[in-house]
Structures are given as C-alpha cells and as structure tokens.
Design a protein around this motif. Structure first.
Motif, PDB file in Angstrom:
ATOM      1  N   VAL A  44       0.849  -1.193   0.000  1.00  0.00           N
ATOM      2  CA  VAL A  44       0.000   0.000   0.000  1.00  0.00           C
ATOM      3  C   VAL A  44       0.884   1.243   0.000  1.00  0.00           C
ATOM      4  O   VAL A  44       1.751   1.408   0.870  1.00  0.00           O
ATOM      5  CB  VAL A  44      -0.925   0.023   1.245  1.00  0.00           C
ATOM      6  CG1 VAL A  44      -1.811   1.267   1.217  1.00  0.00           C
ATOM      7  CG2 VAL A  44      -1.757  -1.233   1.301  1.00  0.00           C
ATOM      8  N   GLU A  45       0.690   2.069  -1.001  1.00  0.00           N
ATOM      9  CA  GLU A  45       1.458   3.321  -1.077  1.00  0.00           C
ATOM     10  C   GLU A  45       0.969   4.289   0.005  1.00  0.00           C
ATOM     11  O   GLU A  45      -0.140   4.165   0.525  1.00  0.00           O
ATOM     12  CB  GLU A  45       1.293   3.952  -2.458  1.00  0.00           C
ATOM     13  CG  GLU A  45       1.785   3.079  -3.610  1.00  0.00           C
ATOM     14  CD  GLU A  45       3.281   2.824  -3.540  1.00  0.00           C
ATOM     15  OE1 GLU A  45       4.007   3.687  -2.989  1.00  0.00           O
ATOM     16  OE2 GLU A  45       3.726   1.755  -4.015  1.00  0.00           O
ATOM     17  N   GLU A  46       1.797   5.219   0.312  1.00  0.00           N
ATOM     18  CA  GLU A  46       1.433   6.195   1.343  1.00  0.00           C
ATOM     19  C   GLU A  46       0.161   6.929   0.966  1.00  0.00           C
ATOM     20  O   GLU A  46      -0.009   7.379  -0.174  1.00  0.00           O
ATOM     21  CB  GLU A  46       2.583   7.202   1.524  1.00  0.00           C
ATOM     22  CG  GLU A  46       2.368   8.141   2.697  1.00  0.00           C
ATOM     23  CD  GLU A  46       3.563   9.018   2.961  1.00  0.00           C
ATOM     24  OE1 GLU A  46       3.450   9.908   3.811  1.00  0.00           O
ATOM     25  OE2 GLU A  46       4.605   8.821   2.306  1.00  0.00           O
ATOM     26  N   SER A  47      -0.748   6.980   1.933  1.00  0.00           N
ATOM     27  CA  SER A  47      -2.059   7.648   1.792  1.00  0.00           C
ATOM     28  C   SER A  47      -3.028   6.871   0.902  1.00  0.00           C
ATOM     29  O   SER A  47      -4.145   7.339   0.642  1.00  0.00           O
ATOM     30  CB  SER A  47      -1.908   9.081   1.256  1.00  0.00           C
ATOM     31  OG  SER A  47      -1.132   9.859   2.160  1.00  0.00           O
ATOM     32  N   LYS A  50      -6.432   0.807   1.782  1.00  0.00           N
ATOM     33  CA  LYS A  50      -6.143  -0.619   1.957  1.00  0.00           C
ATOM     34  C   LYS A  50      -7.289  -1.444   1.386  1.00  0.00           C
ATOM     35  O   LYS A  50      -8.465  -1.126   1.578  1.00  0.00           O
ATOM     36  CB  LYS A  50      -5.953  -0.957   3.426  1.00  0.00           C
ATOM     37  CG  LYS A  50      -4.802  -0.210   4.099  1.00  0.00           C
ATOM     38  CD  LYS A  50      -4.717  -0.600   5.566  1.00  0.00           C
ATOM     39  CE  LYS A  50      -3.567   0.136   6.255  1.00  0.00           C
ATOM     40  NZ  LYS A  50      -3.841   1.601   6.347  1.00  0.00           N
TER      41      LYS A  50
END
Length: 300
Positions: A57-60, A63
């Motif tokens: 999961v990339e930041e921000s 999910k």
C-alpha cells in the motif's frame, strides 16, 4: 472334565500357555494419524484452506480487503460395540482360568474396535455385517483421486502421490493391503535384483519412499481377515496428519451382563445359563477425502 462352552467358544478347564488364533491386523488410521481429545457429541472443526495475501500500500492509499474466510466441518460421533456370550460356568472357574479368558477377550476386543475405526472412516462399513451405512456421507473412499494398479507398484504409488501433491496437499502416510505390500516388496529389476530389499516381504512395512506406512487388510475393506469381501483397494495415501481428524469421545472398557437379552438373540441370559461380555467406544471423526488418493485393481 468340565468344559466351558457357548455357540462360539469351547475352552478346556485347563488352559495351556497361550490360545492359538489366526494372526490379524489392526488399524492403519491409528498407526498413521494421531488421535486428539474430543468432547462427546458433534465437534466443529474450523478450516482455513484459502490463503491470505499481503498487499503493498502506497502512502495515503486505501487498503484493500481479502476474500479469504474460515469455514467449518463437523466431526460426528459413531458408537462401536463388541460383545460375546459364553456359559456362566465361567464364574465358577479358578482365577487363573478367568484371567486367561479375559486377557484374550480384551486383546481381541481392542483389535476389533481398531479395525472398526478403519472400516468406518475409510468405507462407512459396519464391520459386523460388511455392509455400507448409507447415512454416513463423510468417508475417505469418496475421493475422486484414483489410480488403477498396473504392472509396477512403485509407479502406481508415484502416480497416486502426484494427484495429492498436485492439488496442494502433503503425502505423509500410506496404508497398504498386505497383498499389495508383498507385491511392492518383491518387485524386481530385469536382472532379478529386488528393487526394495529393505522391505523384506512387506509384513512389517513401516515406511516407503520416505512416507510413513502401515499394513492391514482393512485397506481392502475386509471386515475379517480371510473374508472373501474385497473392494479391490490396494493402497490409500495422502495427508494423514491433517486430512483425518479423529478421537475417542467416550469408552466403556468392560461390562459383564447376567440377565436379559442384551444382544437381541431371543433368549434370556439367566434362562440359558449364559453371561455376556460387552465393550463400547464412541469415536468422533471427520475426513477430508480430497486430500487422499487410492490405488485399486481394475473392477470388472
């Protein structure tokens, strides 16, 4: 000389050392799959065959969710009983005589209950009649993974193992019929050398190709050794460690009954100078049939 007798048992008052009997085989389920504690009644077993997955999961970023969910199956109780009538003259005999008869009864009773576990779990067979119990839907021989026995028993084993392993399960146990164990142990190369000299004649076979093994006529569904009934299954292999969940829920080791008609023979015990020995056990089990493969002779 006084003789203790019944319709099935004739024993002299003076017992020699040991009682002659035909050698019989026990349970392969008990040998290959450890029992576990179980409370009496239906037992829920949680399953979780679906794999969970990790997610980067990339930041921000949001999910995601995983669709994998646990399931459940039910281990059902099955009661088995072993009993035998004999003359009540047994009660008059000296203690050594009684002990000899009871010791042999206990040995044969334990073997009968052990064999019953195999026949019920593998084939839903009632050992006394040799007939299937249609109401039992969960049994190992319902597996669709089947290999027809050919000229090379070791290649049959590999083919059956491939069916189980190819479906994502482990092969950690194999139950052999004595006839097939002998065939495997006496397999030879073209020059006459035995392929597996370490197997002897297959009688005490405890492993093959690194897989734990056990040998019993229950593998071919024979309720009694020497019984003509044979369903042509020669080996059962698969995940005995996780694919079979079984335990003893209740046991009633021994009772001696002196009155009534407890085995429905139409005659009162006291009225016919008889007694009855009875032992009961309640098994609970569930088998994941898709984790197993069978090797079988071609059925005509």
């Amino acid at each position: 000389m006084a003789v203790l007798q019944s319709t099935d048992l004739f024993l002299p008052t003076n017992i020699a050392d040991g009682i002659v009997e035909k050698s019989k085989t026990g349970s392969t389920v008990a040998a290959l799959s450890g029992q576990e504690p179980m409370r009496f009644g239906k037992t829920e077993i949680i399953t979780f065959d679906d794999d969970l997955t990790a997610e980067f999961v990339e930041e921000s970023a949001a999910k995601g969710s995983d669709d994998a969910k646990p399931g459940r199956v039910t281990a059902v109780p099955h009661k088995a009983v072993v009993q035998m009538r004999t003359s009540d003259e047994f009660l008059w005999e000296e203690e050594d005589y009684q002990l000899g008869v009871m010791t042999k009864y206990q040995e044969k009773c334990a073997r009968a209950l052990a064999r019953g576990l195999d026949l019920g779990l593998y084939y839903r067979i009632n050992p006394r009649t040799g007939n299937a119990i249609p109401a039992w839907a969960n049994y190992l021989n319902s597996t669709t993974k089947r290999v027809e026995a050919g000229a090379n028993a070791d290649l049959d084993f590999e083919a059956a193992a491939g069916l189980v392993i190819g479906n994502g399960f482990s092969v950690n146990g194999v139950a052999f019929d004595p006839q097939y164990a002998w065939t495997l142990s006496t397999a030879r190369y073209a020059d006459g050398r035995k392929k597996y000299p370490e197997l002897g004649l297959g009688n005490g076979l405890s492993s093959f190709e690194g897989v734990s093994a056990a040998v019993s006529t229950t593998t071919s569904a024979k309720a009694v050794d020497g019984d003509a009934t044979d369903n042509k299954v020669r080996a059962i292999l698969g995940d005995f460690s996780q694919g079979i969940r079984w335990g003893v829920q209740r046991s009633f080791p021994f009772r001696m009954l002196e009155f009534g008609d407890p085995d429905n023979q139409g005659r009162d015990l006291a009225g016919h100078n008889e007694i009855l020995f009875r032992t009961e056990i309640v098994y609970g089990w569930y088998v994941f049939a898709d984790r197993f493969a069978v090797i079988e002779d071609k059925v005509a």
